[in-house]
Design an enzyme around this catalytic site. Structure first.
Site, PDB file in Angstrom:
ATOM      1  N   ASP A   1      -9.309 -23.716   7.107  1.00 29.83           N
ATOM      2  CA  ASP A   1     -10.394 -24.718   7.076  1.00 29.83           C
ATOM      3  C   ASP A   1     -10.549 -25.247   5.657  1.00 29.83           C
ATOM      4  O   ASP A   1     -11.301 -24.699   4.883  1.00 29.83           O
ATOM      5  CB  ASP A   1     -11.694 -24.060   7.568  1.00 29.83           C
ATOM      6  CG  ASP A   1     -12.853 -25.034   7.602  1.00 29.83           C
ATOM      7  OD1 ASP A   1     -12.619 -26.252   7.569  1.00 29.83           O
ATOM      8  OD2 ASP A   1     -14.005 -24.563   7.642  1.00 29.83           O
TER       9      ASP A   1
ATOM     10  N   ASP B   1      -8.712 -35.152  13.806  1.00 30.38           N
ATOM     11  CA  ASP B   1      -9.323 -34.380  12.719  1.00 30.38           C
ATOM     12  C   ASP B   1      -9.251 -32.898  13.091  1.00 30.38           C
ATOM     13  O   ASP B   1      -8.769 -32.537  14.164  1.00 30.38           O
ATOM     14  CB  ASP B   1     -10.778 -34.841  12.539  1.00 30.38           C
ATOM     15  CG  ASP B   1     -11.414 -34.377  11.222  1.00 30.38           C
ATOM     16  OD1 ASP B   1     -10.704 -33.797  10.373  1.00 30.38           O
ATOM     17  OD2 ASP B   1     -12.629 -34.607  11.049  1.00 30.38           O
TER      18      ASP B   1
ATOM     19  N   HIS C   1     -15.140 -19.592   7.365  1.00 27.41           N
ATOM     20  CA  HIS C   1     -16.488 -19.533   6.777  1.00 27.41           C
ATOM     21  C   HIS C   1     -16.918 -18.084   6.507  1.00 27.41           C
ATOM     22  O   HIS C   1     -18.077 -17.838   6.197  1.00 27.41           O
ATOM     23  CB  HIS C   1     -17.539 -20.245   7.633  1.00 27.41           C
ATOM     24  CG  HIS C   1     -17.418 -21.742   7.615  1.00 27.41           C
ATOM     25  ND1 HIS C   1     -18.484 -22.592   7.711  1.00 27.41           N
ATOM     26  CD2 HIS C   1     -16.339 -22.553   7.488  1.00 27.41           C
ATOM     27  CE1 HIS C   1     -18.080 -23.861   7.659  1.00 27.41           C
ATOM     28  NE2 HIS C   1     -16.770 -23.847   7.525  1.00 27.41           N
TER      29      HIS C   1
ATOM     30  N   HIS D   1      -9.990 -32.142   5.371  1.00 26.69           N
ATOM     31  CA  HIS D   1     -10.862 -32.188   4.189  1.00 26.69           C
ATOM     32  C   HIS D   1     -10.407 -31.245   3.081  1.00 26.69           C
ATOM     33  O   HIS D   1      -9.834 -30.190   3.336  1.00 26.69           O
ATOM     34  CB  HIS D   1     -12.331 -31.986   4.551  1.00 26.69           C
ATOM     35  CG  HIS D   1     -12.659 -30.674   5.197  1.00 26.69           C
ATOM     36  ND1 HIS D   1     -13.013 -29.559   4.477  1.00 26.69           N
ATOM     37  CD2 HIS D   1     -12.700 -30.298   6.499  1.00 26.69           C
ATOM     38  CE1 HIS D   1     -13.260 -28.557   5.305  1.00 26.69           C
ATOM     39  NE2 HIS D   1     -13.067 -28.978   6.546  1.00 26.69           N
TER      40      HIS D   1
ATOM     41  N   ASP E   1     -12.433 -30.001   0.568  1.00 19.57           N
ATOM     42  CA  ASP E   1     -13.410 -29.018   0.079  1.00 19.57           C
ATOM     43  C   ASP E   1     -13.422 -27.781   0.976  1.00 19.57           C
ATOM     44  O   ASP E   1     -13.012 -27.836   2.141  1.00 19.57           O
ATOM     45  CB  ASP E   1     -14.819 -29.625  -0.016  1.00 19.57           C
ATOM     46  CG  ASP E   1     -15.337 -30.143   1.330  1.00 19.57           C
ATOM     47  OD1 ASP E   1     -14.544 -30.717   2.111  1.00 19.57           O
ATOM     48  OD2 ASP E   1     -16.545 -29.971   1.615  1.00 19.57           O
TER      49      ASP E   1
ATOM     50  N   GLU F   1     -16.814 -32.524   3.349  1.00 23.31           N
ATOM     51  CA  GLU F   1     -17.089 -32.300   4.768  1.00 23.31           C
ATOM     52  C   GLU F   1     -18.087 -31.175   4.971  1.00 23.31           C
ATOM     53  O   GLU F   1     -18.975 -31.244   5.805  1.00 23.31           O
ATOM     54  CB  GLU F   1     -15.781 -31.969   5.513  1.00 23.31           C
ATOM     55  CG  GLU F   1     -15.909 -31.956   7.048  1.00 23.31           C
ATOM     56  CD  GLU F   1     -16.429 -30.653   7.644  1.00 23.31           C
ATOM     57  OE1 GLU F   1     -16.934 -30.677   8.766  1.00 23.31           O
ATOM     58  OE2 GLU F   1     -16.347 -29.604   6.976  1.00 23.31           O
ATOM     59  N   GLU F   2     -17.936 -30.123   4.187  1.00 22.75           N
ATOM     60  CA  GLU F   2     -18.756 -28.924   4.404  1.00 22.75           C
ATOM     61  C   GLU F   2     -20.219 -29.143   4.014  1.00 22.75           C
ATOM     62  O   GLU F   2     -21.065 -28.299   4.300  1.00 22.75           O
ATOM     63  CB  GLU F   2     -18.172 -27.727   3.631  1.00 22.75           C
ATOM     64  CG  GLU F   2     -16.745 -27.349   4.055  1.00 22.75           C
ATOM     65  CD  GLU F   2     -16.668 -26.726   5.453  1.00 22.75           C
ATOM     66  OE1 GLU F   2     -17.704 -26.615   6.121  1.00 22.75           O
ATOM     67  OE2 GLU F   2     -15.540 -26.375   5.867  1.00 22.75           O
TER      68      GLU F   2
HETATM   69 ZN   LIG Z   1     -13.564 -27.752   8.161  1.00 17.20          ZN
END
Ligand SMILES: [Zn+2]
Length: 438
Positions: A108, A168, A411, A77, A79, A142-143
């Site tokens: 990520d 994925d 994150h 992804h 984003d 995705e987030e």
């Molecule tokens: Zn991710």
């Protein structure tokens, strides 16, 4: 890998260029347009393939192979989550320090986007044709559980594509992953817990704070939450977890080996013992509840007539959303507390460990000979859950080595990827593509 376009300096600078475009999920669409245009410039051969816009700003790219019988989908992804926390470097600087690229999205998941593009770009440059059709899906939301991945699944369905397997983000080549195991464990997610949200609401007498009555909505909600905090749904030891324990068994300290080697026979004891090993181990075997949002009175001198809490639930494989609601109502013991499901996601089906898994496993063994390959149940959600409706084999694995510190930076602050680890990831994706069977 043949030389192709995989020049050493170029690989690094292209990753840095993508990291420097701050595609936070709720960013201005112009930021995503910038990213997509930059990707077209950096990976011209990839984008000369048929490229379809998916959802708001996601893309689906079709690389025709020698056969369309067993198509594969590689996903990542575009984003990123906001750059929260105290960073040691500006989070979108993509500075290289001590052999690592620092920046939001390096792990990520823009690192994967870039690594997949590098692998495909260099393969096309070398004149390679994959044995099977390869589809790339890069989602833009995705987030925030957005529309891109469901739209990609719909587009593949419309075209009659039934993927042989989907790969994925998810597990990684994880260092210090299991207490007592010194070898890195390459964990491949076969399923993921279902992310579900509940809302608990109590309505009743509000009014002026000078004349309070007992057991008002706020207090009843508080009692309900206190009871919910004690809830332990039944423990489950699903097959991927059993296989994980079995595979790491030889690497464990000797006294533990008989337990893990015979894990399927002593599963009931293991499910009782695992929660004692801490919150992470407990989350491996059961549904978890996190009380997140709270709403009550907006003012110090007003008694709320409505009090509400949000509960984030991760539904374990073996439980269902309906089981969760029943268990919550039972533990709360108060019909005045309205329990509503505001977002429902069941756990994903468990992918089989057949030929497609073995292909991934072989590629990991070749590129990461130091690692133990094992399946697992992913705790977090990925876009790939939206493809379980069109594909039986959905795997969640990112081919990057990650230390414990790196994994906890996802994150959070100081997300970073080793330059060598990034290069090895590119080679891994390329090896996977080249290893597709005819
Ligand atoms: Zn991710």
């Amino acid at each position: 890998m043949a030389a192709g376009d995989l020049d050493e300096a170029g690989v690094l600078s292209r990753l840095q260029t993508l990291i420097r475009i701050p595609t936070v999920s709720d960013a201005d669409p112009a930021v995503f347009d910038d990213l997509l245009a930059t990707m077209r410039d950096l990976y011209p051969r990839v984008h000369a393939l048929e490229t379809v816009r998916i959802g708001r700003q996601g893309v689906l790219i079709h690389w025709p192979g020698a056969s369309a019988a067993r198509p594969v989908v590689l996903m990542a992804h575009l984003d990123v989550v906001p750059a929260v926390g105290e960073w040691s470097v500006p989070p979108f600087s993509a500075e290289v320090i001590d052999g690592q690229v620092w920046g939001r999205g390096t792990l990520d998941d823009k690192g994967s986007v870039a690594a997949i593009c590098e692998a495909v770009e260099s393969a096309i440059a070398d004149g390679a044709v994959p044995a099977q059709d390869v589809w790339l899906h890069f989602g833009c939301d995705e987030e925030v559980s957005g529309e891109s991945a469901p739209a990609a699944a719909a587009e593949l369905t419309r075209r009659g594509v039934r993927p042989w397997f989907v790969l994925d983000e998810g597990g990684a080549v994880a260092e210090q992953a299991f207490p007592g195991v010194s070898a890195p464990i390459a964990v491949v997610g076969l399923t993921e817990k279902g992310t579900t949200t509940l809302s608990l609401t109590v309505t009743g007498e509000g009014g002026h704070a000078s004349v309070p009555t007992r057991n008002g909505p706020t207090v009843r909600l508080a009692k309900a939450l206190t009871r919910l905090d004690t809830l332990a749904m039944p423990a489950h030891l699903p097959e991927p977890t059993v296989e994980l324990l079995r595979r790491i068994s030889p690497y464990l300290p000797a006294p533990l080996r008989p337990i893990t080697a015979n894990i399927d026979r002593i599963a009931p004891a293991a499910t009782r013992l695992l929660p004692l090993a801490g919150a992470e181990a407990a989350a491996m075997i059961r549904t978890t509840f996190a009380i997140t949002t709270l709403e009550g009175s907006p003012a110090h001198n007003v008694i709320a007539s409505t009090a509400r809490a949000g509960v984030n639930v991760r539904v374990m494989v073996g439980d269902s959303v309906a089981d969760v609601v029943t268990a919550v109502r039972k533990v709360i013991r108060d019909d005045g507390v309205i329990v509503e499901v505001t977002e429902a996601n069941e756990p994903s089906p468990v992918s089989p460990m057949d030929d497609a898994f073995e292909l991934i496993e072989t590629c990991v063994e070749e590129l990461f000979p130091e690692a133990v390959v094992a399946p697992y149940v992913m705790m977090a959600a990925t876009d790939s859950r939206f493809l379980t409706g069109i594909c039986e084999r959905v795997f969640r694995f990112t081919p990057f080595r990650m230390s414990k510190a790196q994994r906890s930076a996802i994150h959070a602050a100081d997300e970073r990827i080793g330059v060598e680890d990034y290069r090895r990831g590119i080679t891994w994706y390329r090896r996977l593509i080249e290893s597709l069977p005819a």
